[in-house]
Structures are given as structure tokens and as C-alpha cells.
Design an enzyme around this catalytic site. Structure first.
Site, mmCIF file in Angstrom:
data_model
loop_
_atom_site.group_PDB
_atom_site.id
_atom_site.type_symbol
_atom_site.label_atom_id
_atom_site.label_comp_id
_atom_site.label_asym_id
_atom_site.label_seq_id
_atom_site.Cartn_x
_atom_site.Cartn_y
_atom_site.Cartn_z
ATOM 1 N N GLY A 23 -3.504 -6.259 6.838
ATOM 2 C CA GLY A 23 -2.432 -6.934 6.113
ATOM 3 C C GLY A 23 -1.108 -6.325 6.517
ATOM 4 O O GLY A 23 -1.070 -5.186 7.011
ATOM 5 N N GLN A 63 7.551 -3.964 5.616
ATOM 6 C CA GLN A 63 7.006 -2.879 6.450
ATOM 7 C C GLN A 63 7.580 -2.907 7.869
ATOM 8 O O GLN A 63 7.493 -1.919 8.586
ATOM 9 C CB GLN A 63 5.469 -2.946 6.495
ATOM 10 C CG GLN A 63 4.844 -2.663 5.135
ATOM 11 C CD GLN A 63 3.339 -2.706 5.187
ATOM 12 O OE1 GLN A 63 2.744 -3.768 5.063
ATOM 13 N NE2 GLN A 63 2.716 -1.565 5.403
ATOM 14 N N CYS A 91 -2.621 2.309 3.863
ATOM 15 C CA CYS A 91 -1.392 1.553 4.085
ATOM 16 C C CYS A 91 -0.780 2.007 5.404
ATOM 17 O O CYS A 91 -0.670 3.204 5.652
ATOM 18 C CB CYS A 91 -0.403 1.786 2.940
ATOM 19 S SG CYS A 91 1.112 0.819 3.105
ATOM 20 N N LEU A 92 -0.397 1.038 6.230
ATOM 21 C CA LEU A 92 0.209 1.369 7.522
ATOM 22 C C LEU A 92 1.519 2.132 7.340
ATOM 23 O O LEU A 92 1.966 2.809 8.263
ATOM 24 C CB LEU A 92 0.438 0.093 8.345
ATOM 25 C CG LEU A 92 -0.849 -0.632 8.773
ATOM 26 C CD1 LEU A 92 -0.522 -1.994 9.373
ATOM 27 C CD2 LEU A 92 -1.644 0.223 9.748
ATOM 28 N N HIS A 135 -2.239 -5.811 -2.759
ATOM 29 C CA HIS A 135 -1.571 -4.688 -2.072
ATOM 30 C C HIS A 135 -0.293 -5.191 -1.388
ATOM 31 O O HIS A 135 0.769 -4.558 -1.487
ATOM 32 C CB HIS A 135 -2.558 -4.082 -1.070
ATOM 33 C CG HIS A 135 -2.017 -3.029 -0.164
ATOM 34 N ND1 HIS A 135 -2.482 -1.721 -0.173
ATOM 35 C CD2 HIS A 135 -1.061 -3.060 0.808
ATOM 36 C CE1 HIS A 135 -1.828 -1.016 0.742
ATOM 37 N NE2 HIS A 135 -0.954 -1.811 1.354
ATOM 38 N N GLU A 136 -0.381 -6.366 -0.710
ATOM 39 C CA GLU A 136 0.780 -6.888 0.024
ATOM 40 C C GLU A 136 1.844 -7.419 -0.924
ATOM 41 O O GLU A 136 3.045 -7.208 -0.694
ATOM 42 C CB GLU A 136 0.345 -8.004 0.993
ATOM 43 C CG GLU A 136 -0.712 -7.637 2.008
ATOM 44 C CD GLU A 136 -0.435 -6.363 2.772
ATOM 45 O OE1 GLU A 136 0.745 -5.954 2.855
ATOM 46 O OE2 GLU A 136 -1.388 -5.749 3.273
ATOM 47 N N HIS A 181 3.969 -4.759 -2.155
ATOM 48 C CA HIS A 181 5.021 -4.359 -1.207
ATOM 49 C C HIS A 181 6.296 -5.182 -1.414
ATOM 50 O O HIS A 181 7.405 -4.659 -1.270
ATOM 51 C CB HIS A 181 4.560 -4.567 0.239
ATOM 52 C CG HIS A 181 3.777 -3.433 0.833
ATOM 53 N ND1 HIS A 181 4.285 -2.155 0.943
ATOM 54 C CD2 HIS A 181 2.536 -3.394 1.392
ATOM 55 C CE1 HIS A 181 3.377 -1.382 1.550
ATOM 56 N NE2 HIS A 181 2.300 -2.102 1.817
HETATM 57 O O1 GNR Z 1 -4.774 -2.180 6.965
HETATM 58 C C1 GNR Z 1 -4.812 -2.082 5.730
HETATM 59 N N1 GNR Z 1 -6.013 -1.870 5.108
HETATM 60 C C2 GNR Z 1 -6.184 -1.970 3.738
HETATM 61 C C3 GNR Z 1 -7.375 -1.494 3.212
HETATM 62 C C4 GNR Z 1 -7.619 -1.586 1.857
HETATM 63 C C5 GNR Z 1 -6.674 -2.137 1.021
HETATM 64 C C6 GNR Z 1 -5.474 -2.599 1.526
HETATM 65 C C7 GNR Z 1 -5.232 -2.513 2.880
HETATM 66 S S1 GNR Z 1 -3.736 -3.134 3.535
HETATM 67 C C8 GNR Z 1 -3.548 -2.124 4.947
HETATM 68 C C9 GNR Z 1 -2.362 -2.579 5.765
HETATM 69 C C10 GNR Z 1 -1.087 -2.426 4.960
HETATM 70 O O2 GNR Z 1 -0.527 -1.382 4.794
HETATM 71 N N2 GNR Z 1 -0.624 -3.499 4.385
HETATM 72 O O3 GNR Z 1 0.488 -3.429 3.618
HETATM 73 NI NI NI Z 2 0.525 -1.418 2.804
#
Ligand code: GNR
Ligand code: NI
Length: 175
Positions: free
Chosen positions: A46, A51, A94-95, A136-137, A140
Site C-alpha cells: 500500500g 508518503q 510502514c514504508l 492503514h492508508e 496516513h
Molecule cells: O507494505 C506495507 N505492508 C503492510 C503490512 C501490514 C499492514 C499494513 C501495511 S501497509 C505497508 C506499506 C505502507 O506503509 N503503506 O502506507
Molecule cells: Ni504506511
């Protein structure tokens, strides 16, 4: 298509509240495509526009495995309109917080309204990993990180580590 730089903790831009898109035009589609390329390259499942330092309410998700065909999903102006009472727990990463993983509990299913890559309004009920990544996104877009859902002790510890690493990197700037 173009790769974009992914910002990391403690970049204060990660705490911005992103702005809704007024329309889905070619410039928006170009950014969405660049985000997909950046997410695949990372690799991640995601990516929210903030980001890549664009405070706009858009995100991409691709849950396809490495040995599967890419299946990017595009969400513009997403809104969670219903959340299940049932919770599910996933180990999240999270990246923008590289190499840190922790379990997070979230609603197991969410109904989400959004505009697609063609500018068409859509609604889906997500469950499983898609529900977790979508939440999660969307977090953000509101300046919320997954570490905001863990204990203050763990959160403060990881933030401190990234502040320290950023300070050390200041002495060795890129370029
Ligand atoms: O790559 C990602 N893996 C992930 C694993 C579990 C829950 C959420 C994520 S999102 C993350 C990429 C990211 O930082 N998206 O904002
Ligand atoms: Ni993230």
C-alpha cells in the site's frame, strides 16, 4: 512512469492532513501510476500520496503476491462509512517507518466510499488484509501512523530511534 522518494519518520509532513481531490484528471492519474511503481519497487502492499510528500487524499494498494500478476487498486477521496464491531489483528509495517513491525488491532471489515481511477464513485466492503491495509492508508491521509495504535512506550522508543538515525545522517548528507 517515475519512481518517487518515500519520506520516513521523523519527517513532519507525515503528520499533515491531506486535502481532497476536486477531480481525477491526467495529472492525478500520473501521480497514482507513479505511486504504484514506487510501491512495487519498495516493495510494499500500500502507499498513500503523503508518503511521496504529496498531501492529497489518494492511495494505492496491491495485495498480489510476488509470483502473481500485479493487481493495483486505486482510491481517491476514500471515506470509511461503516466499521464492523469485530476486530482483527495483523502485524503491520510502514514504508515510512522502515524495518519496524508491530501487531495492530483494527475493525475486521470496513465499508469504504471512494472515487476510482476513472473518476467514478464506488463503494466496497473490505475484509481480511485489504481491510487492514485500507485503514492503514486512510490513517496516513489524516496524519496518523500505525505506531499511534500501539503502546506509548513502544511508540516513543521507535520515534526516538528514527530521530537519532536522522541526526546521524545529517553529518553524512546525500549528494
Ligand atoms: O507494505 C506495507 N505492508 C503492510 C503490512 C501490514 C499492514 C499494513 C501495511 S501497509 C505497508 C506499506 C505502507 O506503509 N503503506 O502506507
Ligand atoms: Ni504506511
Amino acid at each position: 512512469m517515475a519512481l518517487r522518494h518515500i519520506i520516513t519518520l521523523p519527517d513532519p509532513k507525515l503528520r499533515l492532513v491531506s486535502k481532497p481531490l476536486e477531480r481525477v484528471d491526467d495529472a492525478v492519474r500520473k501521480l497514482l501510476d507513479d505511486m504504484v511503481e514506487t510501491m512495487h519497487e519498495a516493495p510494499g502492499i500500500g502507499l498513500a500520496a503523503i508518503q511521496v510528500a504529496e498531501p492529497l487524499r489518494m492511495l494505492v494498494i496491491d495485495l498480489a503476491k510476488k509470483d502473481e500478476l500485479a493487481n493495483p487498486l486505486f482510491f481517491v477521496n476514500p471515506e470509511i462509512v461503516w466499521s464492523a464491531d469485530e476486530r482483527s489483528t495483523y502485524e503491520e509495517g510502514c514504508l515510512s517507518i522502515p524495518e519496524y513491525y508491530e501487531e495492530v488491532e483494527r475493525p475486521a471489515r470496513v465499508r469504504t466510499r471512494f472515487v476510482d481511477r476513472d473518476g467514478k464513485p464506488q463503494e466496497i466492503v473490505a475484509e481480511g488484509l485489504l481491510a487492514t491495509v485500507l485503514q492503514h492508508e486512510i490513517d496516513h491521509l489524516d496524519g496518523v501512523l500505525f505506531i499511534d495504535h500501539i503502546s506509548k512506550l513502544k511508540r516513543d522508543r521507535v520515534i526516538k530511534k528514527f530521530v537519532k538515525m536522522a541526526k546521524r545522517a545529517e553529518g553524512h548528507p546525500p549528494l
